[in-house]
Design an enzyme around this catalytic site. Structure first.
Site, mmCIF file in Angstrom:
data_model
loop_
_atom_site.group_PDB
_atom_site.id
_atom_site.type_symbol
_atom_site.label_atom_id
_atom_site.label_comp_id
_atom_site.label_asym_id
_atom_site.label_seq_id
_atom_site.Cartn_x
_atom_site.Cartn_y
_atom_site.Cartn_z
ATOM 1 N N ASP A 120 37.627 -60.139 -20.724
ATOM 2 C CA ASP A 120 38.495 -61.312 -20.783
ATOM 3 C C ASP A 120 39.268 -61.265 -22.100
ATOM 4 O O ASP A 120 39.304 -60.228 -22.771
ATOM 5 C CB ASP A 120 37.692 -62.606 -20.607
ATOM 6 C CG ASP A 120 36.796 -62.949 -21.788
ATOM 7 O OD1 ASP A 120 36.743 -62.175 -22.779
ATOM 8 O OD2 ASP A 120 36.128 -64.004 -21.727
ATOM 9 N N CYS A 134 32.876 -59.940 -22.541
ATOM 10 C CA CYS A 134 33.538 -61.214 -22.832
ATOM 11 C C CYS A 134 33.115 -61.609 -24.235
ATOM 12 O O CYS A 134 32.667 -60.752 -24.998
ATOM 13 C CB CYS A 134 33.203 -62.278 -21.779
ATOM 14 S SG CYS A 134 31.464 -62.723 -21.612
ATOM 15 N N HIS A 190 14.152 -48.957 -15.682
ATOM 16 C CA HIS A 190 13.255 -49.765 -14.861
ATOM 17 C C HIS A 190 13.953 -50.607 -13.802
ATOM 18 O O HIS A 190 13.327 -50.954 -12.802
ATOM 19 C CB HIS A 190 12.422 -50.687 -15.745
ATOM 20 C CG HIS A 190 11.433 -49.948 -16.590
ATOM 21 N ND1 HIS A 190 10.532 -50.600 -17.395
ATOM 22 C CD2 HIS A 190 11.202 -48.615 -16.765
ATOM 23 C CE1 HIS A 190 9.773 -49.704 -18.027
ATOM 24 N NE2 HIS A 190 10.180 -48.493 -17.667
ATOM 25 N N HIS A 217 8.991 -48.548 -10.211
ATOM 26 C CA HIS A 217 10.164 -49.380 -10.449
ATOM 27 C C HIS A 217 11.030 -49.499 -9.207
ATOM 28 O O HIS A 217 11.709 -50.518 -9.019
ATOM 29 C CB HIS A 217 10.971 -48.828 -11.629
ATOM 30 C CG HIS A 217 10.140 -48.676 -12.860
ATOM 31 N ND1 HIS A 217 9.601 -49.753 -13.538
ATOM 32 C CD2 HIS A 217 9.710 -47.571 -13.512
ATOM 33 C CE1 HIS A 217 8.890 -49.320 -14.562
ATOM 34 N NE2 HIS A 217 8.946 -47.991 -14.571
#
Length: 147
Positions: free
Chosen positions: A8, A65, A98, A133
């Site tokens: 942004d 941002c 993970h 995981h």
């Protein structure tokens, strides 16, 4: 690897420098962000990036941002996106290892360019470990299907 990057108004300069840095390293970079500091709404840009990642148009995404928080929230609303919000490399590494994170978010008003480059390097070079995981990532995907 093809990398999407969105920002942004808080981060056009950081984005431009990161794009050049990544291109020098041989990455193909797609710009989904604004190129000026004129006020914009970060959800518009985060959504473009997240949709591109979810659709497989890019392999990974970088969302920037002011704090990274807004972009991470937006990206995580898109099915198939697992965005990790980072201000240091440990979270970027383990978000990949993970959680098989496919988007990293950080704040241009929180970290400097050196740390941003370190986070991006770790995020783009760390592989998902799979194993136990994978079971957890599959549960995240199942939650997305329920919603």
């Amino acid at each position: 690897m093809k990398v999407g990057i969105a920002n942004d108004h808080a981060a056009p300069e950081m984005k431009k420098e990161l794009m050049a840095y990544l291109q020098e390293k041989g990455y193909e970079v797609v710009n989904y962000g604004t190129d000026t500091d004129a006020s914009v709404d970060y959800p518009d840009y985060g959504l473009k990036l997240a949709r591109a990642v979810a659709a497989g148009e890019v392999d990974r995404g970088i969302a920037i941002c002011g704090t990274g928080v807004g972009m991470s929230i937006v990206c995580n609303k898109v099915k198939g996106v697992r965005c990790v919000h980072c201000s240091e490399t440990f979270s970027a590494e383990y978000g990949r290892r993970h959680n098989d994170a496919n988007v990293v978010a950080f704040g241009a008003r929180v970290i400097g360019m050196g740390v941003a480059k370190q986070i991006v390097d770790v995020f783009l070079t760390t592989e998902f470990e799979g194993g136990r995981h994978q079971r957890r990532v599959d549960k995240i995907k199942a939650i997305e299907e329920e919603q």
